[in-house]
Write an enzyme that holds these catalytic residues in place. Sequence first.
Site, PDB file in Angstrom:
ATOM      1  N   CYS A  21      -6.150   6.869  -0.434  1.00 14.06           N
ATOM      2  CA  CYS A  21      -6.373   6.858   1.012  1.00 14.06           C
ATOM      3  C   CYS A  21      -6.410   8.299   1.508  1.00 14.06           C
ATOM      4  CB  CYS A  21      -5.264   6.082   1.718  1.00 14.06           C
ATOM      5  SG  CYS A  21      -3.625   6.828   1.517  1.00 14.06           S
ATOM      6  N   HIS A  50       3.275   8.416  -5.208  1.00 14.46           N
ATOM      7  CA  HIS A  50       3.838   7.622  -6.292  1.00 14.46           C
ATOM      8  C   HIS A  50       2.781   7.305  -7.341  1.00 14.46           C
ATOM      9  CE1 HIS A  50       7.516   6.146  -3.791  1.00 14.46           C
ATOM     10  NE2 HIS A  50       7.756   7.269  -4.434  1.00 14.46           N
ATOM     11  N   CYS A 106       2.062  12.124   5.441  1.00 11.00           N
ATOM     12  CA  CYS A 106       0.844  11.466   5.920  1.00 11.00           C
ATOM     13  C   CYS A 106       0.868  11.394   7.448  1.00 11.00           C
ATOM     14  CB  CYS A 106       0.756  10.066   5.333  1.00 11.00           C
ATOM     15  SG  CYS A 106      -0.589   9.077   6.018  1.00 11.00           S
ATOM     16  N   HIS A 134      13.377   3.233  -0.027  1.00  8.48           N
ATOM     17  CA  HIS A 134      12.043   3.805  -0.171  1.00  8.48           C
ATOM     18  C   HIS A 134      12.000   5.149   0.560  1.00  8.48           C
ATOM     19  CE1 HIS A 134       7.704   4.389   0.325  1.00  8.48           C
ATOM     20  NE2 HIS A 134       7.564   3.585  -0.708  1.00  8.48           N
ATOM     21  N   GLU A 136       9.837   6.628   2.333  1.00 15.64           N
ATOM     22  CA  GLU A 136       9.318   6.577   3.699  1.00 15.64           C
ATOM     23  C   GLU A 136      10.374   6.045   4.669  1.00 15.64           C
ATOM     24  OE1 GLU A 136       6.073   4.179   6.364  1.00 15.64           O
ATOM     25  OE2 GLU A 136       5.518   4.600   4.283  1.00 15.64           O
ATOM     26  N   THR A 175       4.770   1.817   6.555  1.00 14.22           N
ATOM     27  CA  THR A 175       3.305   1.725   6.630  1.00 14.22           C
ATOM     28  C   THR A 175       2.687   0.911   5.503  1.00 14.22           C
ATOM     29  OG1 THR A 175       2.988   3.764   5.355  1.00 14.22           O
ATOM     30  CG2 THR A 175       3.155   3.982   7.763  1.00 14.22           C
ATOM     31  N   SER A 234       5.047   1.171  -3.402  1.00 14.19           N
ATOM     32  CA  SER A 234       5.241  -0.004  -2.559  1.00 14.19           C
ATOM     33  C   SER A 234       3.930  -0.702  -2.259  1.00 14.19           C
ATOM     34  CB  SER A 234       5.929   0.399  -1.249  1.00 14.19           C
ATOM     35  OG  SER A 234       6.011  -0.690  -0.359  1.00 14.19           O
TER      36      SER A 234
END
Length: 336
Positions: A21, A50, A106, A134, A136, A175, A234
Site C-alpha cells: 500500500c 511486517h 503511515c 500490536h 499500531e 487501521t 495483522s
Amino acid sequence: MSDLSRKPPLTVRLCEPRGFCAGVDRAIQIVVLALKKYGAPVYVRHEIVHNRYVVEGLKNMGAVFVEELDDVPADGQPVVFSAHGVPKSVPAAAEARQLLYLDATCPLVSKVHKQAMRHVRLGRHVLLIGHRGHPEVIGTMGQLPEGTVSLIETEADVATFVPPEGMELGFVTQTTLSVEDTAGIIAALQAKFPTLQHPSTESICYATTNRQDAVKAAAPGADLFLIVGAPNSSNSRRLVEVAERAGAQASALVEGAKDIPWEGIVAGGTIAVSAGASAPEVLVDELFSAFRERFDVRIELTRTAEENERFLVMRDLRDLPLTVDDMAFVNGRGRA
C-alpha cells in the site's frame, strides 16, 4: 507434446489490488533515501513493516534494526520509526538524546492518532478497537494521556466494559482490522452506549478495505486461498480469515513459495492468491513460478478497485534520486 508430458491444468484467481500500500511504500522509501543521504548505518526502531523479505533487503543495504532507542548509539546517524507509529514518548526520548530521527508512520495511522486526540480534546474517553500488543495499538494508545483510553478487542470486551462515570465515549480503530469483525464490535458498542461518538472519518484504511473486498470477490468456489504475508502482519492474517468466510474451502498464510501447501492443490482445481499490504510483489511472482513448474496455469484476474494513492516522504529526502533497482525494491518488484 505427448499426453504423458503435458502439465495438468490449474486455475489461479489473482486479486487486485494486493500487496504494498502507499504507506508501506513510503516507509521503505524513507529508509532507502536515508541510506543515500546519510550513509550506513541507518537505524530502524522495530520492523519498518511486517515482512521478513523487506527487512532482510534493507539490512543488506545497511539498515540496522533495533528494538528500542537505547540500542541506538549516539554516532550522529539517523533512526527511523516504523510505519505502525510510535507513542509520543519515543520521539521525546530521541530529542532528549539529540538523536536525528525520521518518522515513517503511515499518514493514515497518523490520522487515527489525530482522531483519538480530538475525542480527548472534546472531553471523551477513547475506546480503541484493536489487537493488544500490536505496534499500531501501542502507538495510538501512546498518543493519549494515561487513563483516557481503553482497548476493546472483542464483543465480549464490550459486554464487560464499564466507562468512567459521567464521561462521553468516542471510538477509533486499528487501521488493519477485519471490516466485518469491527462492524460487529461497533454495533455492540452502539447498542450499549447509544451516545457513542464516531471518529470524524473512517479509521480502517482504504488499502485494508480494498484488499478484503478483492478477497471476498475471489473466494467463492476456490479450493484454496493463499495469502502472501508475514505471520505477524495483522492485515495479512485478516485476509486469511476473510477468505474462508467468503467461501474458499481452505485458506493459508504463506511467506513465499517455500510454504505452498502442495497437498491442497489438485489438478483441474482453482486456487486464489492475494498478498497483504506489507508483502512485496516479487514474492507473488515466485509463487507463480512455482505453480508453472508443476501445472499449466490459467490466470483469472479479480479486480475490485484501482489504487493511485501516493504518500510523499519528508521534504529533506524528497529530492534525492533513486536508481532503477532502488525503485524496484521500494515498489516490491525487485531484490535488494
